[in-house]
Design a protein around this motif. Structure first.
Motif, mmCIF file in Angstrom:
data_model
loop_
_atom_site.group_PDB
_atom_site.id
_atom_site.type_symbol
_atom_site.label_atom_id
_atom_site.label_comp_id
_atom_site.label_asym_id
_atom_site.label_seq_id
_atom_site.Cartn_x
_atom_site.Cartn_y
_atom_site.Cartn_z
ATOM 1 N N PRO A 155 1.023 -1.040 -0.145
ATOM 2 C CA PRO A 155 -0.437 -0.325 -0.031
ATOM 3 C C PRO A 155 0.837 0.883 0.133
ATOM 4 O O PRO A 155 -0.430 1.853 -0.072
ATOM 5 N N ALA A 156 2.624 1.222 0.684
ATOM 6 C CA ALA A 156 3.032 2.350 0.140
ATOM 7 C C ALA A 156 3.362 2.672 -1.422
ATOM 8 O O ALA A 156 3.742 4.002 -1.545
ATOM 9 N N THR A 157 2.744 2.076 -2.257
ATOM 10 C CA THR A 157 2.943 2.397 -3.490
ATOM 11 C C THR A 157 1.477 2.564 -4.395
ATOM 12 O O THR A 157 0.570 1.943 -3.578
ATOM 13 N N SER A 158 1.718 3.073 -5.551
ATOM 14 C CA SER A 158 0.511 3.227 -6.024
ATOM 15 C C SER A 158 0.273 1.892 -7.248
ATOM 16 O O SER A 158 1.258 1.431 -7.831
ATOM 17 N N ARG A 159 -1.412 1.424 -7.665
ATOM 18 C CA ARG A 159 -1.134 0.019 -7.997
ATOM 19 C C ARG A 159 -0.496 0.562 -9.895
ATOM 20 O O ARG A 159 0.107 0.165 -10.450
ATOM 21 N N VAL A 160 -0.632 1.718 -10.504
ATOM 22 C CA VAL A 160 -0.031 2.432 -11.659
ATOM 23 C C VAL A 160 1.279 3.122 -11.990
ATOM 24 O O VAL A 160 2.027 3.023 -12.957
ATOM 25 N N VAL A 161 2.083 2.763 -10.563
ATOM 26 C CA VAL A 161 3.242 3.179 -10.705
ATOM 27 C C VAL A 161 3.758 2.029 -12.042
ATOM 28 O O VAL A 161 4.895 2.290 -12.276
ATOM 29 N N PRO A 162 4.041 0.447 -11.371
ATOM 30 C CA PRO A 162 4.345 0.249 -12.694
ATOM 31 C C PRO A 162 3.991 -0.072 -13.911
ATOM 32 O O PRO A 162 4.393 -0.627 -14.543
#
Length: 269
Positions: A244-251
């Motif tokens: 959850p520290a990163t957003s699903r869109v990042v990759p």
């Protein structure tokens, strides 16, 4: 005229977690024309399910012409220059490492490989970079809002941790600049460094980090103004379920950058 043919970029992917797994799967399924997953680098055994051979960092440099960092700021600090001096290009996802101006300067000066940065979870950076050519912006402000649990850090005093864990509404966790906030939240505030890269000044970007127990989405609001206009970008992303520290869109932002480096036509640059 004979059409030019390009050899596929041989990609070494560093990191096999929330970002790396999505990027690696897309490459393994040939969903990025012009890019092929050559190998994986991770400090944990990946087992037989990995879509490419797991190798050492040194072997990846020998096998690949493009290294994709998806493993955190420490990898950028430890290996970034070596990638570039070895002649491979480097795509950085953990832009928070560039809050270290000395490191940023060394990476930009190193070669013959070239360094690139993905915009990650925030938009409008291309426009801010274009506006920067007209002159300095008067103000640049970023407000990042996330779930409290994603913002807890070892350096936090007990009082602040208690406020985060018992919050029933938004809690301001920290204010500062893009120089100091990414170092305090190394897994949660790469966006601050990305905005600073776009405007060319770590100290010009004022950052406010907010914890909100009701934050179903991770939200980044960028507001900037200067002699040539005013700008506001407000994005809200679902957090990655595995991290959850990163957003699903990042990759998917990483994959877009990879496609551009591999020569896909039709890209918005």
């Amino acid at each position: 005229m004979t059409p030019r043919t390009r050899l596929p970029r041989k990609v070494g992917l560093v990191g096999w977690a929330a970002i790396g797994r999505v990027v690696g799967a897309a490459l393994a399924e040939h969903r990025v024309p012009g890019a092929a997953l050559e190998c994986l680098v991770d400090n944990r055994p990946l087992g037989e399910g990995a879509p490419a051979p797991q190798v050492t960092f040194e072997e990846a440099l020998q096998r690949c012409d493009l290294i994709v960092e998806a493993a955190g700021q420490g990898v950028v600090r430890a290996w970034g220059e070596r990638v570039l001096t070895a002649g491979a290009d480097l795509l950085i996802a953990s832009t928070g490492a560039l809050a270290d101006e000395d490191l940023a300067a060394r990476l930009l000066a190193a070669g013959p490989g070239r360094v690139y940065f993905t915009g990650g979870a925030v938009g409008g950076l291309d426009l801010l970079q274009a506006v920067r050519a007209l002159g300095p912006l008067h103000t640049v402000e970023l407000t990042t809002t996330k779930l409290p649990g994603t913002l807890e850090q070892p350096w936090m005093e007990k009082e602040l941790l208690t406020r985060l864990r018992t919050a029933t509404g938004p809690v301001e966790v920290m204010t500062g600049t893009a120089r100091d906030v990414p170092t305090r939240f190394p897994r949660s505030t790469n966006v601050a460094a990305s905005v600073a890269l776009a405007v060319g000044d770590l100290d010009a970007v004022r950052v406010r980090v907010v914890a909100d127990p009701a934050a179903r989405h991770t939200r980044h609001v960028v507001e900037a103004s200067g002699p040539h206009g005013t700008y506001r970008f407000d994005v809200a992303h679902l957090p990655d379920p595995g991290n959850p520290a990163t957003s699903r869109v990042v990759p998917h932002a990483v994959l877009r950058s990879l496609a551009a480096l591999a020569g896909r036509t039709g890209q918005i640059l």
